[in-house]
Design an enzyme around this catalytic site. Structure first.
Site, PDB file in Angstrom:
ATOM      1  CB  THR A  25      -0.937   0.031   1.226  1.00 35.79           C
ATOM      2  OG1 THR A  25      -0.144   0.190   2.412  1.00 35.79           O
ATOM      3  CG2 THR A  25      -1.764  -1.249   1.333  1.00 35.79           C
ATOM      4  N   GLY A  26       0.328   2.317  -0.555  1.00 36.59           N
ATOM      5  CA  GLY A  26       1.069   3.579  -0.608  1.00 36.59           C
ATOM      6  C   GLY A  26       2.235   3.515  -1.577  1.00 36.59           C
ATOM      7  CB  ALA A  27       2.875   1.200  -4.298  1.00 48.56           C
ATOM      8  CB  SER A  28       1.495   6.720  -5.653  1.00 46.26           C
ATOM      9  OG  SER A  28       1.378   7.362  -4.397  1.00 46.26           O
TER      10      SER A  28
ATOM     11  CB  SER B 120       6.523   6.264  13.037  1.00 43.23           C
ATOM     12  OG  SER B 120       7.226   7.401  13.520  1.00 43.23           O
TER      13      SER B 120
ATOM     14  N   GLY C  10       7.524   7.575  -2.430  1.00 40.80           N
ATOM     15  CA  GLY C  10       8.196   7.394  -1.141  1.00 40.80           C
ATOM     16  C   GLY C  10       8.580   5.951  -0.837  1.00 40.80           C
TER      17      GLY C  10
ATOM     18  CE1 TYR D 297       2.588   9.046  10.934  1.00 39.87           C
ATOM     19  CE2 TYR D 297       4.329   9.447  12.541  1.00 39.87           C
ATOM     20  CZ  TYR D 297       3.917   8.923  11.326  1.00 39.87           C
ATOM     21  OH  TYR D 297       4.824   8.289  10.509  1.00 39.87           O
TER      22      TYR D 297
HETATM   23  P1  NAD Z   1       4.418   9.603   1.466  1.00 44.30           P
HETATM   24  O1  NAD Z   1       3.531  10.706   1.951  1.00 44.30           O
HETATM   25  O2  NAD Z   1       5.562   9.918   0.593  1.00 44.30           O
HETATM   26  O3  NAD Z   1       3.521   8.477   0.744  1.00 44.30           O
HETATM   27  C1  NAD Z   1       2.338   8.043   1.344  1.00 44.30           C
HETATM   28  C2  NAD Z   1       1.666   7.003   0.466  1.00 44.30           C
HETATM   29  O4  NAD Z   1       0.516   6.533   1.182  1.00 44.30           O
HETATM   30  C3  NAD Z   1       1.162   7.533  -0.861  1.00 44.30           C
HETATM   31  O5  NAD Z   1       1.313   6.541  -1.848  1.00 44.30           O
HETATM   32  C4  NAD Z   1      -0.333   7.742  -0.625  1.00 44.30           C
HETATM   33  O6  NAD Z   1      -1.148   7.568  -1.787  1.00 44.30           O
HETATM   34  C5  NAD Z   1      -0.621   6.609   0.347  1.00 44.30           C
HETATM   35  N1  NAD Z   1      -1.812   6.876   1.157  1.00 44.30           N
HETATM   36  C6  NAD Z   1      -2.022   7.843   2.076  1.00 44.30           C
HETATM   37  N2  NAD Z   1      -3.254   7.760   2.576  1.00 44.30           N
HETATM   38  C7  NAD Z   1      -3.847   6.699   1.960  1.00 44.30           C
HETATM   39  C8  NAD Z   1      -5.125   6.107   2.035  1.00 44.30           C
HETATM   40  N3  NAD Z   1      -6.076   6.572   2.863  1.00 44.30           N
HETATM   41  N4  NAD Z   1      -5.405   5.046   1.246  1.00 44.30           N
HETATM   42  C9  NAD Z   1      -4.466   4.539   0.405  1.00 44.30           C
HETATM   43  N5  NAD Z   1      -3.236   5.047   0.302  1.00 44.30           N
HETATM   44  C10 NAD Z   1      -2.940   6.123   1.068  1.00 44.30           C
HETATM   45  O7  NAD Z   1       4.878   8.867   2.797  1.00 44.30           O
HETATM   46  P2  NAD Z   1       6.184   7.988   3.152  1.00 44.30           P
HETATM   47  O8  NAD Z   1       7.181   8.885   3.794  1.00 44.30           O
HETATM   48  O9  NAD Z   1       6.580   7.147   2.007  1.00 44.30           O
HETATM   49  O10 NAD Z   1       5.565   7.112   4.341  1.00 44.30           O
HETATM   50  C11 NAD Z   1       5.169   5.761   4.186  1.00 44.30           C
HETATM   51  C12 NAD Z   1       4.924   5.189   5.570  1.00 44.30           C
HETATM   52  O11 NAD Z   1       6.104   5.311   6.357  1.00 44.30           O
HETATM   53  C13 NAD Z   1       3.804   5.870   6.360  1.00 44.30           C
HETATM   54  O12 NAD Z   1       3.057   4.914   7.073  1.00 44.30           O
HETATM   55  C14 NAD Z   1       4.556   6.755   7.329  1.00 44.30           C
HETATM   56  O13 NAD Z   1       3.813   7.026   8.497  1.00 44.30           O
HETATM   57  C15 NAD Z   1       5.770   5.913   7.605  1.00 44.30           C
HETATM   58  N6  NAD Z   1       6.915   6.671   8.107  1.00 44.30           N
HETATM   59  C16 NAD Z   1       7.474   7.648   7.355  1.00 44.30           C
HETATM   60  C17 NAD Z   1       8.541   8.374   7.883  1.00 44.30           C
HETATM   61  C18 NAD Z   1       9.202   9.474   7.136  1.00 44.30           C
HETATM   62  O14 NAD Z   1      10.022  10.197   7.741  1.00 44.30           O
HETATM   63  N7  NAD Z   1       8.920   9.687   5.846  1.00 44.30           N
HETATM   64  C19 NAD Z   1       9.031   8.071   9.160  1.00 44.30           C
HETATM   65  C20 NAD Z   1       8.432   7.052   9.892  1.00 44.30           C
HETATM   66  C21 NAD Z   1       7.374   6.358   9.352  1.00 44.30           C
END
Ligand code: NAD
Length: 257
Positions: free
Chosen positions: A22-25, A153, A27, A166
């Site tokens: 999930t969230g594969a678009s 996290s 990051g 969060y």
């Molecule tokens: P990002 O914002 O770059 O990407 C988020 C992704 O989640 C996107 O693909 C978006 O479409 C998807 N998404 C968000 N809400 C959604 C929903 N309701 N339904 C389906 N898809 C949804 O974020 P990232 O930094 O790649 O974070 C990914 C994960 O890692 C998250 O769970 C985040 O909490 C966790 N995380 C990130 C960090 C950081 O510093 N970036 C640190 C700790 C944990």
């Protein structure tokens, strides 16, 4: 003794193992999809919106030999998760890996947060783990086992000022991981979470240059982590022995010890 699941062995068969990310678009989710394609998985990729970016991730994974299906759906909506799994059932191969990565973060004082925003945070970052797991588990049981990996996290154990909701959601993910690992260990399904520190993705794009410098000074490794580093750990957990379960693996450059 239960043998650890081996994607390499499965790759040599006609059907490759299937992973849902999930969230594969963008990051961490995008980097994870690419790492798993390299490791021999076929993929079912989800994101909320950003169909074009999601398709771009899929193209990259297909160039690595993976069969890939994509879908835009809200993982904070249980009905949308059910529809997504109906689509997943049409894919060849059996589901061996769920990477519940998608999440949102919000900054601000708790007293200023609306109940609607609280609810959206909890649905997206915590309830989604339940919605996705309850659908993944029966499919993995039919296939003889599998792995669930949740992206938590460091705030889930440490707590962050101005990110209370969060932190609460990610703390819930940590407890969910440990409890579910115990429940599923006898069924050859391993459950682990990764707790990243600060990773250089769009989620942190709000940081000013100055704030970023201050943050990096706080991190013993002297820099933010890369999405590819989280993806690499996902890949390693996916290939790890079946005895690895119930862990929250911190990946923070020494920030959280
Ligand atoms: P990002 O914002 O770059 O990407 C988020 C992704 O989640 C996107 O693909 C978006 O479409 C998807 N998404 C968000 N809400 C959604 C929903 N309701 N339904 C389906 N898809 C949804 O974020 P990232 O930094 O790649 O974070 C990914 C994960 O890692 C998250 O769970 C985040 O909490 C966790 N995380 C990130 C960090 C950081 O510093 N970036 C640190 C700790 C944990």
């Amino acid at each position: 003794m239960t043998e650890p699941y081996s994607p390499i062995e499965e790759t040599t068969r006609k059907t490759r193992p299937l992973a849902l990310v999930t969230g594969a678009s963008r990051g961490i989710g995008r980097a994870t999809a690419i790492a798993l394609a390299e490791a021999g998985y076929d993929l079912f990729l989800l994101a909320r919106k950003e169909a074009e970016k999601l398709e771009d991730t899929a193209l990259r994974c297909r160039s690595l030999g993976a069969r890939v299906e994509t879908r835009c759906a809200d993982i904070g909506d249980s009905a949308a998760c059910e529809d997504s799994f109906t689509a997943l059932d049409a894919c060849p191969g059996s589901l061996k890996l769920l990477v519940a990565n998608a999440g949102i973060s919000r900054l601000g004082l708790l007293q200023d947060m609306s109940p609607e925003d609280w609810d959206e945070m909890l649905r997206t970052d915590l309830s989604s783990c339940f919605y996705l797991s309850r659908l993944a588990i029966p499919r993995m049981l039919r296939g003889g086992g599998g792995k669930l990996i949740f992206i938590s996290s460091v705030w889930g154990s440490r707590g962050a000022s101005c990110e209370v909701a969060y932190s609460a959601a990610k703390g819930g993910v940590n407890a969910f991981t440990k409890a579910l690992a115990k429940e599923l260990a006898p069924s050859n399904i391993q459950v682990n979470a990764i707790a990243p520190g600060a990773i250089d993705t769009d989620m942190n794009a709000w940081l000013s240059e100055e704030e970023r410098v201050v943050l990096e000074e706080e991190i013993p490794a002297g820099r933010m982590g890369q999405a590819e580093e989280v993806a690499s750990l996902v890949r390693q957990i996916a290939a790890a022995p079946a005895y690895l379960t119930g862990n929250i693996l911190t990946l923070s450059g020494g920030w959280e010890i």
